[in-house]
Design a protein around this motif. Sequence first.
Motif, short mmCIF file in Angstrom:
data_model
loop_
_atom_site.label_atom_id
_atom_site.label_comp_id
_atom_site.label_asym_id
_atom_site.label_seq_id
_atom_site.Cartn_x
_atom_site.Cartn_y
_atom_site.Cartn_z
N UNK A 582 14.68 52.69 22.83
CA UNK A 582 14.29 51.57 21.98
C UNK A 582 15.04 50.29 22.36
N UNK A 583 15.47 50.23 23.64
CA UNK A 583 16.16 49.03 24.13
C UNK A 583 17.61 49.28 24.43
N UNK A 613 7.77 49.77 19.22
CA UNK A 613 9.17 49.42 19.48
C UNK A 613 9.78 50.20 20.64
N UNK A 614 9.05 51.16 21.18
CA UNK A 614 9.59 52.00 22.24
C UNK A 614 9.45 51.30 23.58
N UNK A 615 10.53 51.25 24.34
CA UNK A 615 10.54 50.61 25.66
C UNK A 615 10.13 51.59 26.77
N UNK A 616 10.63 52.84 26.65
CA UNK A 616 10.32 53.86 27.66
C UNK A 616 10.39 55.25 27.03
N UNK A 668 11.27 62.73 34.07
CA UNK A 668 10.21 61.79 34.44
C UNK A 668 10.20 60.68 33.38
N UNK A 669 10.39 59.45 33.81
CA UNK A 669 10.43 58.31 32.89
C UNK A 669 9.14 57.50 33.00
N UNK A 670 8.51 57.25 31.85
CA UNK A 670 7.29 56.43 31.78
C UNK A 670 7.67 55.11 31.09
N UNK A 671 7.55 54.01 31.84
CA UNK A 671 7.90 52.69 31.28
C UNK A 671 6.69 52.16 30.50
N UNK A 672 6.57 52.58 29.27
CA UNK A 672 5.40 52.22 28.46
C UNK A 672 5.38 50.73 28.12
#
Length: 708
Positions: A582-583, A613-616, A668-672
């Motif tokens: 969340x940042x 509000x979610x960054x990733x 695995x990171x997804x940059x939403x």
Amino acid sequence: MSEVKERPVPIHLSEDEVLNRLPERIGDVILNYRYYPGKDLYSDGTIEDEILAIVKDASKVEYPAIIERKKSWPVLYHLSPLRGNIVDWLPIGRKDKVLEIGSGCGAITEKLAEKAGTVTCVDLSAKRSHINAYRNHDKDNIEIHVGNFSDIEPSLPKDYDYICMIGAFEYGQSYIHTDTPYEDFFKIIKKHIKDKGRIIIAIENKLGLKYWAGCKEDHLGTWFSGLEGYPEGGSARTFTRKGLEKIFLSCGVTEYSFYYPYPDYKFPTMIFSDKRLPNQGELTDNMRNFDRDRLMLFNEKYVFDGIVEDGLFDIFSNSFLAVIGEKLDTSYVKYSNDRAVQYALRTEITDTKEGRVVRKIPLNERAWEHIKEMKRFYNLLEERYRGSGLCINPCELKAAASSETRERGYAEFPYEKGTSLETLLDQCLEKNDMDGFYRLFDRYYELIAYGEGKEITDYDMVFGNILADGDKWTVIDYEWTIEERVPAAEIAFRALYCYVLAEEKRNKLDLGLLMGRLGISEQTAGEYRMKEKRFQKQVTGKRKSMGELRDDIGNCCVSPMMLMELHKKEILNQRIQLYYDQGEGFKEEDSRYIPDIYLDDYKIAVEIPFDGNIRALRIDPADRSCMVKMMELSLNGSPVPLHKRYVETNGKAVKTGCYVFDTQDPNITVWVSALPMTGENILSVKMEITPVPSDMALDVMGAIKKFF
């Protein structure tokens, strides 16, 4: 095997046919079919044919080798000479009449016939009775009644000196169909015993510790069924000690004694009593699941130690041997007949008019020569250690107690009081009192080294064979004395070696320090260990131990703790961990596990809702090295492009959407935040996850680096 005479009896007979073929003889054994119903009502199947063939074709001296070769529980159970230990010690004499109910294949019959004047057997199975007759064909004092006990019983006389039910009383409800079958069964049996006769019942304890520890119930083959009161029924019932006493008292019996066969009544090596209960550390042979797989919920030895310390052994003994009638003088029995024939003997603690004594009794003629040597060894050892402060327990050779028994002579020793040196050393280890341990050991070494130059040595001067009563130390067992000069350091090393091997908790000892005190190099220690192996082979006659036979039979012993860890690992492998940024980056407190997402062993599908509000989002697909193939990745129904601006991993891409991870923490990171989002979003994920060994994953990643 000598020739035997048999008049074949068909398995299915009419009543007239049975009556016309009475009696049958196999060798000198009489089989009586007067009450045989014409067919066997129970059978263990083809294994009984196999055992019948063995007893027809082989002599008894061949049984141990056959048992080792067959690696079969039924063959071990029916042919092992250890079975007879349960009755061998009873004072049955040449003039005694014995009734054996449930004689089966004759393992107990064999021992009874060696001791008694006559043995009358009753068994429901013609096949098993044939096995009994063949194995005991050379005995002229056995008659076997084949048929249901209820039918045969009225014809039996009422003057038996002993009635034996070894593993039979628990089936009372199968014989007697009343509301109180066991009480009624006992009352019927009681009618056939003479005044001052004895009824002998060997039976499993319903609360036996082995059942709590994870052995299956002997009769049903299910876990905890006896402990739970047999909720699913069954033909047999076992009892607690109080349960058996209740039956005896309801039948008017007030004179009885309880003995405790250990490890159980089937293959007893020790038999305790209320007058001589086990000591702590004495009950170490607890792997008794020859016939079935078992769990191992705890270490039975340590639990037995606590039970013994709190005086509860009579509640949790694995088996009971109830002697109904006049009390016996013997309070303890130990068998050493799982070794070479010439060393097979029985050790008893017995009360006499002169006091309590220990007797070593040979179990065959060859062993009598071994027993007679003990008197000579006593004289030689007593001379060596005279003036040392180390006493040798006196030995006297005695003739058989009575000409009415078939016993040979025996060696007799005073019963010494005291605490074994083994127990004293254990107490020091428990307190972490190493100074006390070394003081005891140094005194032991000083005493055994006395007269070291003489050509007489007790090779088995282990700590358990020395009793300490204050300052008085006494050697109570010197069976393995040799007329050779052996260094005291070697004897002390062997005592330490046997001591540590017998108990895992003793591994805290610094053996290097002790070997230094004895002046023994590692090379010399290796030579002593090899000598010990040769000695053990000499004693056992190269026969396998019961533990080795159990391993050969091949039943599993499973630790539930290990199963739980495997199950836990399986659960861990069937879920993913999801992190929310969340940042402030990814943190454990901002993560959760998502279970039940697997479509099959390898494929997962999950929909992940999140707000704007979610960054990733970070997906951890496994807790091990693996390969991951991305089959679908979409946000709100739109595909997510699989390049680093939107998707990053700590693995290596084999090709687009296919990754290999050599870590135990793949992610695995997804940059939403780089994608079009709304207030409420759903990330849809489908992927295939294949576990791979870490070294293989590392090799693949290395190959990718070289390629690119």
